[in-house]
Write an enzyme that holds these catalytic residues in place. Sequence first.
Site, PDB file in Angstrom:
ATOM      1  N   ASP A 264       0.868  -1.166   0.000  1.00  0.00           N
ATOM      2  CA  ASP A 264       0.000   0.000   0.000  1.00  0.00           C
ATOM      3  C   ASP A 264       0.915   1.229   0.000  1.00  0.00           C
ATOM      4  OD1 ASP A 264      -2.120   1.749   0.052  1.00  0.00           O
ATOM      5  OD2 ASP A 264      -3.247   0.623   1.539  1.00  0.00           O
TER       6      ASP A 264
HETATM    7  C1  NOJ Z   1      -4.072   3.808  -0.141  1.00  0.00           C
HETATM    8  C2  NOJ Z   1      -5.211   2.848  -0.101  1.00  0.00           C
HETATM    9  O1  NOJ Z   1      -5.250   2.198   1.144  1.00  0.00           O
HETATM   10  C3  NOJ Z   1      -5.175   1.824  -1.209  1.00  0.00           C
HETATM   11  O2  NOJ Z   1      -6.345   1.047  -1.168  1.00  0.00           O
HETATM   12  C4  NOJ Z   1      -5.006   2.492  -2.526  1.00  0.00           C
HETATM   13  O3  NOJ Z   1      -5.044   1.542  -3.566  1.00  0.00           O
HETATM   14  C5  NOJ Z   1      -3.700   3.287  -2.525  1.00  0.00           C
HETATM   15  N1  NOJ Z   1      -3.733   4.270  -1.450  1.00  0.00           N
HETATM   16  C6  NOJ Z   1      -3.418   4.003  -3.818  1.00  0.00           C
HETATM   17  O4  NOJ Z   1      -4.274   5.067  -3.968  1.00  0.00           O
END
Ligand code: NOJ
Length: 736
Positions: A264
């Site tokens: 993430d």
């Molecule tokens: C943080 C989020 O938790 C995740 O689900 C997402 O895909 C990424 N950011 C990218 O935006």
Amino acid sequence: MQKIILSAVLAAGLLPVSARADLPVYLDRSKPIEERVEDALSRMTLEEKVALCHAQSKFSSAGVRRLGIPEVWLSDGPHGVRAEFNWDNWDYANWTNDSCTVFPALTALAATWNPELSALYGKSVGEEARYREKDILLGPGVNISRTPLNGRNFEYMGEDPYLAGEMAVPYIQELQKNGVAACVKHFALNNQEKWRDNVNVKVSDRALYEIYLPAFKRAVQEGKAWSVMGAYNRVWDEHCCHNARLLNDILRGEWGFDGAVVSDWGATHDTKQAALNGLDIEMGSYTDGLATESMYGYDAFYLATPYLEMIKRGEIPESTVDDKARNILRLIFRTAMNTDKPFGSMTTPEHYAAAKQVAVEAIVLLKNNGLLPLDPAKYDNVLVVGENAVRILSDGGGSSELKAKDMFTPLEAIRETYGNGVKFAEGYRTGRPFFGWEEIIPDEILDSLHNEAVELAKKADVVIYIGGLNKNGFQECESTDRREYNLPWNQDKLIEDLVAVNPNLVVANISGNAYAMPWVDKVPAILQSWYLGTMIGPSMADVISGKANPSGKLPFSFPKRLEDNGAHHFGEISYPGIEIPGKGPQQEYLEDIFVGYRWHDTKKIPALFPFGHGLSYTTFKYGKAALSSKEMSDNGTITVTVPVINTGDVDGKETVQLYIQDEKSSLPRPVKELKGFRKIHLAPGQTTEVSFSITPDDLKFFDDSKHEWIAEPGKFKAMIGASSTDIRSTVRFSYK
Ligand code: NOJ
């Protein structure tokens, strides 16, 4: 650029035959993928391998330019393809060709209980991702809805691992046919947004294996997902993106995952752990904490120069980067370098139709005393109240925010159905969707909106209330959880005041979570809608008017009170956790395997509306269930069959649910667990037989002392129901 040229040349077959014969193995698509991976790897320098392992922009990572191996482009996800970002920061790039179809959020998809629709959804969103030249779509999310306060439950598929797995698999399979990888997220135990960066989850192995992992496992093993996203939180003191047990032992070791683990954004914290513990691509880190993001160098990521240097110094074995490069090359061959992939398409009539089909089947009729459906021929003095009737609900929510080409609002669609005379009162106002904070609307404005709505309600024949939650911070938005279980912005009072002046009130709320309904007994008809995307308005109007018959079923329980939910029963240590100086927030999942309906059933705490509940404008009568045999042997399968008849006046769909109860077991088990469901369509008077196969696997629990799934000999019940509490027929069998 290289990506386009190489793929295009190969796809068009423009290489001369003689050149084809000389193709290096890694470019020869007739060769097995593993041979191609090894060949590519053998040609790469150490620097090139390390370069694969981290971001080169906000949403891309490098390929190997020298070898014509394209870069990887990622996009959120999960219910549409997100707008483009600037290379280096979180500002939208303001392109004019990146608006998309907004598909219903995944809670809504789960509420259809229709895996065929999940396949259509995956196909459609995959076509949009392909058209936008994305290689990875960041979804689906299969975290379990543990608490209704989690700000991101709307992105997930409910509280039951079987339902979530059953719906995730076809989504992934169809998505990936477009040459776009699913990235199943957030692995694992990311079940709240509060303190998501470092909350340290302690959970028993039973709860882990029985509740929190099965949907991920099926996504990997049956869906054959090509990537998985490591979550922000910690589990057993280690961050998920470099958690040895989660990634090395379980994901790769036990499940045989051969795709890439993507972090993430900003969830990586340590070079050595990331190198050794299974992370492949590091995204979104800002490691020095000093530079602004746009000045930040990707070379300083944990899996960039620091990693290279540690390998060169012999502090980390080079084999770790070989393994990562293999996983990433495999991913690239499956996606960016797949020359058979289709071209894709955006915002087509087919995608709108698919979005509408899902949306219609997702809406759940929670309660109806006969007021619904509202026949348009009978009502010409309709009042719509509530901000969600006009709000663009694709805005906000965090990373799942989408730039909609169209959003057909409920008010527009209700006016199309009931005429332009339909009146509207906002009733309450919530301000713009901000990440992590809320706009405060002055009390005078709120009071006047409230009073206006109540005054107008006195004069209407019928009032349709469209409120609920939205994607603002502290509502349903990434990085924050909800602050309370009740509906915010004084909506409970508004609903009470509306029904006091006009008993013909339909509440048609929109949310991705359960909420308290202190007014439930006073309101004659309640529909639960979700973030239904582009086609939200037409879908809701069709259900309200009876053009479509509702057939959604709840993918999670609606507790009466927050304390009735298992995660909240044990107080702060269980949710949200307790901050311990020097150690960060610590949390224990004390309800263990008793999540959602498993808790309500076992503790005999009735839910306000149970898991699996959903009414229809017709009625279904279930006959007696029958078993093919009353005994199941070790490898045997038995079949349970039940006749279902549509006893009402209109066509309708019903989801017939199979729950299994283990009458006696050596370890505590829930009263019942979902093990099958079928959505059927019946015309009035029509009967069908629904059958389910039951195998020993359906009887098993996870014995943590043996680290094994076990079916114990003894008596079991197969319960056929219209919800988890509305059991219509039960049969007993034994297992030996
Ligand atoms: C943080 C989020 O938790 C995740 O689900 C997402 O895909 C990424 N950011 C990218 O935006």
